[in-house]
Design an enzyme around this catalytic site. Structure first.
Site, short mmCIF file in Angstrom:
data_model
loop_
_atom_site.label_atom_id
_atom_site.label_comp_id
_atom_site.label_asym_id
_atom_site.label_seq_id
_atom_site.Cartn_x
_atom_site.Cartn_y
_atom_site.Cartn_z
N HIS A 2 -4.63 -2.16 -7.51
CA HIS A 2 -3.45 -1.31 -7.52
C HIS A 2 -2.16 -2.12 -7.69
O HIS A 2 -1.21 -1.64 -8.30
CB HIS A 2 -3.39 -0.50 -6.23
N SER B 156 3.36 3.31 -8.92
CA SER B 156 2.70 4.15 -7.94
C SER B 156 3.58 5.37 -7.63
O SER B 156 3.90 6.13 -8.54
CB SER B 156 2.38 3.34 -6.68
#
Length: 267
Positions: free
Chosen positions: A234, A100
């Site tokens: 995610h 990320s």
């Protein structure tokens, strides 16, 4: 094969979970927004990576033992500091893995290593993040506290017990907001592509990293590119630790076979 004695740096940026003097490469891991170095402790213990790879993790200011330090909300500034902190570890090849926000930090650090004395990493792994060339200005850092906590719950990367503890939340929210600001306002300055192998990893249901935006990482290296898609959102890597370790191990083995003139940080 012989190695020089391992360094013993006191720099607060780098965490070394378990020294591996027999390792032939160091994997430097960059956490997500709000994350800490300890997130990568399970990866450091992976039997897939041991004993050939020593795992290091980056500790950003404002969390755990650095919780009283000034927060940095600029990806370039953080990358400058981390690249400097890696200098004592140049006695063997480095590889970089970021998830990320950590993915763009790893990318920026890779460029700084290329332009400095260490040279390009042996390999770059970017996880759960669209390519820098696919800019999308985010607004999560502008949410009020309640909505920010809701976003953390949806993303799934924070222990729910922390989000239910008011005292912990008082410490967590400023750090998370700061990191989101850094990640969402980051804009890549176009430069020449890297030449090292680049592997992009992503969950197939990650709303923050659509597959076409992740595949665009291909244009950021002239070396081999690979895209690995896992089931999940995610934080797919929470449930795919072994699979992620396998991808890293295989890619590092392949990169070690490349001619020295074709890979960065070859010693």
């Amino acid at each position: 094969m012989s190695f020089s004695p391992p360094p013993h740096p006191s720099d607060p940026w780098i965490r070394r979970f378990r020294p591996r003097p027999e390792a032939d490469v160091r994997l430097v891991c960059f956490p997500h927004a709000g994350g800490s170095a300890s997130y990568f402790h399970p990866l450091a213990q992976s039997p897939t990576l041991l004993p050939d790879t020593e795992v290091l993790a980056v500790q950003y200011p404002g969390r755990q033992d650095r919780r009283r330090e000034r927060l940095l909300d600029s990806v370039p500034e953080m990358a400058d500091r981390i690249a400097e902190a890696l200098a004592p570890f140049d006695d063997r090849p480095l590889a970089l893995f970021g998830h990320s926000m950590g993915a763009v930090l790893a990318f920026e650090v890779a460029q700084r290593l290329r332009d400095g004395a260490i040279g390009e990493p042996r390999a770059l792994f970017v996880s759960g993040r669209r390519a820098p060339s696919r800019y999308r200005r985010g607004t999560v850092h502008l949410l009020d506290d309640a909505d920010l906590v809701g976003e953390l719950r949806r993303a799934g990367g924070t222990d729910p017990r922390f989000l239910d503890d008011e005292e912990l939340l008082a410490e967590i929210i400023p750090v998370v907001r700061n990191d989101y600001r850094a990640a969402e306002l980051y804009q890549w300055t176009p430069t020449s592509p890297l030449s090292c192998p680049l592997t992009a990893l992503v969950g197939d249901r990650d709303p923050q990293a659509p597959l076409d935006d992740v595949e665009a990482w291909r244009q950021h290296t002239e070396g081999p590119f690979d895209l690995k898609v896992f089931s999940g959102g995610h934080f797919y890597l929470n449930t795919h630790q072994r699979g992620v370790a396998d991808v890293i191990s295989d890619a590092l083995a392949d990169s070690a076979q490349r001619p020295a003139t074709a890979r960065g940080n070859a010693r």
